[in-house]
Design a protein around this motif. Structure first.
Motif, mmCIF file in Angstrom:
data_model
loop_
_atom_site.group_PDB
_atom_site.id
_atom_site.type_symbol
_atom_site.label_atom_id
_atom_site.label_comp_id
_atom_site.label_asym_id
_atom_site.label_seq_id
_atom_site.Cartn_x
_atom_site.Cartn_y
_atom_site.Cartn_z
ATOM 1 N N ILE A 109 0.802 -1.237 0.044
ATOM 2 C CA ILE A 109 -0.100 -0.038 -0.047
ATOM 3 C C ILE A 109 0.857 1.267 -0.158
ATOM 4 O O ILE A 109 0.514 2.166 -0.713
ATOM 5 C CB ILE A 109 -0.956 0.110 1.351
ATOM 6 N N LEU A 110 1.742 1.451 1.009
ATOM 7 C CA LEU A 110 2.764 2.427 0.582
ATOM 8 C C LEU A 110 3.417 2.475 -0.661
ATOM 9 O O LEU A 110 3.696 3.682 -0.823
ATOM 10 C CB LEU A 110 4.081 2.146 1.909
ATOM 11 N N GLN A 111 3.899 1.318 -1.396
ATOM 12 C CA GLN A 111 4.357 1.821 -2.714
ATOM 13 C C GLN A 111 3.328 2.074 -3.558
ATOM 14 O O GLN A 111 3.585 2.876 -4.435
ATOM 15 C CB GLN A 111 4.839 0.234 -3.133
ATOM 16 N N LEU A 112 2.052 1.892 -3.421
ATOM 17 C CA LEU A 112 1.030 2.352 -4.296
ATOM 18 C C LEU A 112 0.979 3.906 -3.841
ATOM 19 O O LEU A 112 0.464 4.448 -4.953
ATOM 20 C CB LEU A 112 -0.477 1.444 -4.050
ATOM 21 N N LEU A 113 1.121 4.291 -2.833
ATOM 22 C CA LEU A 113 0.850 5.825 -2.536
ATOM 23 C C LEU A 113 2.086 6.357 -2.781
ATOM 24 O O LEU A 113 2.032 7.611 -2.437
ATOM 25 C CB LEU A 113 0.581 5.763 -1.203
ATOM 26 N N ARG A 114 3.062 5.858 -3.344
ATOM 27 C CA ARG A 114 4.520 6.419 -3.763
ATOM 28 C C ARG A 114 5.204 6.796 -2.594
ATOM 29 O O ARG A 114 6.025 7.737 -2.441
ATOM 30 C CB ARG A 114 4.038 7.627 -4.759
ATOM 31 N N LEU A 115 4.754 6.311 -1.147
ATOM 32 C CA LEU A 115 5.633 6.671 -0.060
ATOM 33 C C LEU A 115 6.790 5.743 -0.009
ATOM 34 O O LEU A 115 6.649 4.600 0.762
ATOM 35 C CB LEU A 115 4.579 6.708 1.014
ATOM 36 N N LEU A 116 8.017 5.828 -0.633
ATOM 37 C CA LEU A 116 9.015 4.854 -0.649
ATOM 38 C C LEU A 116 10.090 5.239 0.392
ATOM 39 O O LEU A 116 10.761 4.386 0.723
ATOM 40 C CB LEU A 116 9.515 4.762 -1.940
ATOM 41 N N GLN A 117 10.090 6.402 1.045
ATOM 42 C CA GLN A 117 11.067 6.622 1.956
ATOM 43 C C GLN A 117 10.390 7.269 3.270
ATOM 44 O O GLN A 117 9.365 7.877 2.964
ATOM 45 C CB GLN A 117 12.324 7.531 1.426
ATOM 46 N N ILE A 118 11.362 7.164 4.093
ATOM 47 C CA ILE A 118 10.535 8.141 5.588
ATOM 48 C C ILE A 118 10.699 9.542 5.305
ATOM 49 O O ILE A 118 11.599 10.105 4.427
ATOM 50 C CB ILE A 118 11.789 7.911 6.668
ATOM 51 N N ASN A 119 9.691 10.194 5.565
ATOM 52 C CA ASN A 119 9.268 11.598 5.311
ATOM 53 C C ASN A 119 9.022 12.255 3.972
ATOM 54 O O ASN A 119 9.010 13.280 3.619
ATOM 55 C CB ASN A 119 10.588 12.714 5.777
ATOM 56 N N ASN A 120 8.632 10.924 3.085
ATOM 57 C CA ASN A 120 8.063 11.334 1.786
ATOM 58 C C ASN A 120 6.746 11.698 1.893
ATOM 59 O O ASN A 120 5.810 11.176 2.965
ATOM 60 C CB ASN A 120 8.075 10.192 0.968
ATOM 61 N N GLY A 121 5.983 12.613 1.277
ATOM 62 C CA GLY A 121 4.766 13.032 1.404
ATOM 63 C C GLY A 121 4.135 13.294 0.030
ATOM 64 O O GLY A 121 4.719 13.498 -0.896
ATOM 65 N N VAL A 122 2.548 12.917 0.049
ATOM 66 C CA VAL A 122 1.808 13.111 -1.118
ATOM 67 C C VAL A 122 0.257 13.503 -0.708
ATOM 68 O O VAL A 122 0.001 13.192 0.448
ATOM 69 C CB VAL A 122 1.813 11.578 -1.946
ATOM 70 N N PHE A 123 -0.186 13.987 -1.827
ATOM 71 C CA PHE A 123 -1.643 14.399 -1.866
ATOM 72 C C PHE A 123 -2.590 13.433 -2.609
ATOM 73 O O PHE A 123 -1.964 12.963 -3.400
ATOM 74 C CB PHE A 123 -1.892 15.638 -2.515
ATOM 75 N N ILE A 124 -3.553 12.971 -1.816
ATOM 76 C CA ILE A 124 -4.621 11.990 -2.259
ATOM 77 C C ILE A 124 -5.776 12.468 -2.230
ATOM 78 O O ILE A 124 -6.365 13.096 -1.143
ATOM 79 C CB ILE A 124 -4.370 10.789 -1.515
ATOM 80 N N ARG A 125 -6.786 12.017 -3.063
ATOM 81 C CA ARG A 125 -8.033 12.370 -3.092
ATOM 82 C C ARG A 125 -8.762 11.378 -2.183
ATOM 83 O O ARG A 125 -8.328 10.163 -1.879
ATOM 84 C CB ARG A 125 -8.715 12.024 -4.464
ATOM 85 N N VAL A 126 -9.670 11.926 -1.266
ATOM 86 C CA VAL A 126 -10.377 11.178 -0.220
ATOM 87 C C VAL A 126 -11.483 10.357 -0.758
ATOM 88 O O VAL A 126 -12.544 10.949 -1.277
ATOM 89 C CB VAL A 126 -10.831 12.038 0.978
ATOM 90 N N THR A 127 -11.596 8.965 -0.732
ATOM 91 C CA THR A 127 -12.500 8.169 -1.362
ATOM 92 C C THR A 127 -12.538 6.980 -0.039
ATOM 93 O O THR A 127 -11.707 7.139 0.838
ATOM 94 C CB THR A 127 -12.131 7.542 -2.703
ATOM 95 N N LYS A 128 -13.705 6.381 -0.542
ATOM 96 C CA LYS A 128 -13.517 5.107 0.609
ATOM 97 C C LYS A 128 -12.550 4.343 0.481
ATOM 98 O O LYS A 128 -12.051 3.651 1.520
ATOM 99 C CB LYS A 128 -15.037 4.461 0.229
ATOM 100 N N ALA A 129 -12.108 3.868 -0.796
ATOM 101 C CA ALA A 129 -11.094 3.049 -0.936
ATOM 102 C C ALA A 129 -9.696 3.535 -0.299
ATOM 103 O O ALA A 129 -9.103 2.876 0.434
ATOM 104 C CB ALA A 129 -10.740 2.810 -2.485
ATOM 105 N N THR A 130 -9.541 4.788 -0.827
ATOM 106 C CA THR A 130 -8.218 5.563 -0.086
ATOM 107 C C THR A 130 -8.338 5.521 1.352
ATOM 108 O O THR A 130 -7.313 5.342 2.279
ATOM 109 C CB THR A 130 -7.914 6.882 -0.787
ATOM 110 N N GLU A 131 -9.491 5.682 2.063
ATOM 111 C CA GLU A 131 -9.449 5.992 3.407
ATOM 112 C C GLU A 131 -9.402 4.495 4.213
ATOM 113 O O GLU A 131 -8.543 4.325 5.233
ATOM 114 C CB GLU A 131 -10.837 6.227 3.914
#
Length: 250
Positions: A109-131
């Protein structure tokens, strides 16, 4: 008596045709470059006017929204009711834990969110699946609804474009226009507005940005970093308090 010598004038000296042709070509090239530079300058000035006009419209939109929120809260207070804000549309997610002791599913899941390293951050759209995804990885991340100031700070200070798989600093609006111009996003303020309002091209806007590389927060994390935020730690849903963490990490 010495014979007199006459020096031919510049007009009388025969110039080779090849040299004349080269001069004409150089003159034509120089004139074309000057004309192109003038046209480019004119186009930049026109584009700048459009950008300033859009930015002014965005400011009016943000101000009107804030005033409407205040008005609704006052109306609710007058009638003895409670005003409940609208559900968040955008989350900012930052990774707090490394790769050790993470189960395969949360790691994916962290890979799908593109969060591959500590202190990496991304914006995501809030949906039922992402929650649902965020709940599964909540022990390893902090997330919440960022305010406009935090979004603008991230994009302007830590924003890098993703161009052909490379991390490119956003030094000019032309970089944004090349990647997102077909979606009507031509400048930094367009990008901020698209993210803040979760516009129709939110996915394209966020995918064009490299995951934000943040620093450890000023003053450090809490003593119980990997416990929930409501329990005195840093992980999980911070709601509006994510903006304070962003300001500390930018």
């Amino acid at each position: 008596m010495a014979p007199s010598t006459t020096v031919a004038s510049a007009e009388q000296i025969a110039v080779p045709e090849t040299l004349l042709k080269k001069r004409r070509t150089n003159d034509a090239t120089r004139e074309a470059k000057l004309a192109a530079a003038a046209e480019a300058r004119k186009a930049r000035l026109a584009k700048r006017k459009v950008i300033f006009k859009r930015a002014d419209e965005y400011v009016k939109e943000y101000t009107a929204k804030e005033r409407e929120e205040i008005r609704l809260k006052r109306e609710a207070r007058k009638t003895g009711d409670y005003y409940v804000s609208a559900q968040p549309k955008v989350f900012f997610v930052v990774r707090l834990k490394g790769i050790s002791k993470i189960a395969p599913k949360p790691k994916k899941i962290l890979q799908l969110l593109r969060l591959l390293q500590i202190n990496n951050g991304v914006f995501i759209r809030v949906t039922k699946a992402t929650e649902q995804m965020l709940r599964l990885v909540s022990p390893y991340i902090a997330y919440g609804e960022p305010n406009l100031k935090a979004i603008r700070e991230l994009v302007y200070k830590r924003g890098y474009a993703k161009v052909n798989g490379q991390r490119i600093p956003i030094t000019d609006n032309s970089i944004i226009e090349e990647n997102l111009g077909k979606y009507g996003i031509v400048c930094m303020e367009d990008l901020v507005h698209e993210i803040a309002t979760c516009g129709p091209n939110f996915k394209q806007a966020t995918q064009s940005l490299w995951p934000f590389k943040l620093s450890n927060p000023t003053g450090g994390f809490r003593d119980r970093k990997f416990t929930g935020f409501v329990e005195g730690g840093d992980t999980g849903n911070r709601e509006q308090h994510i903006s304070k963490l962003i300001h500390q990490m930018v």
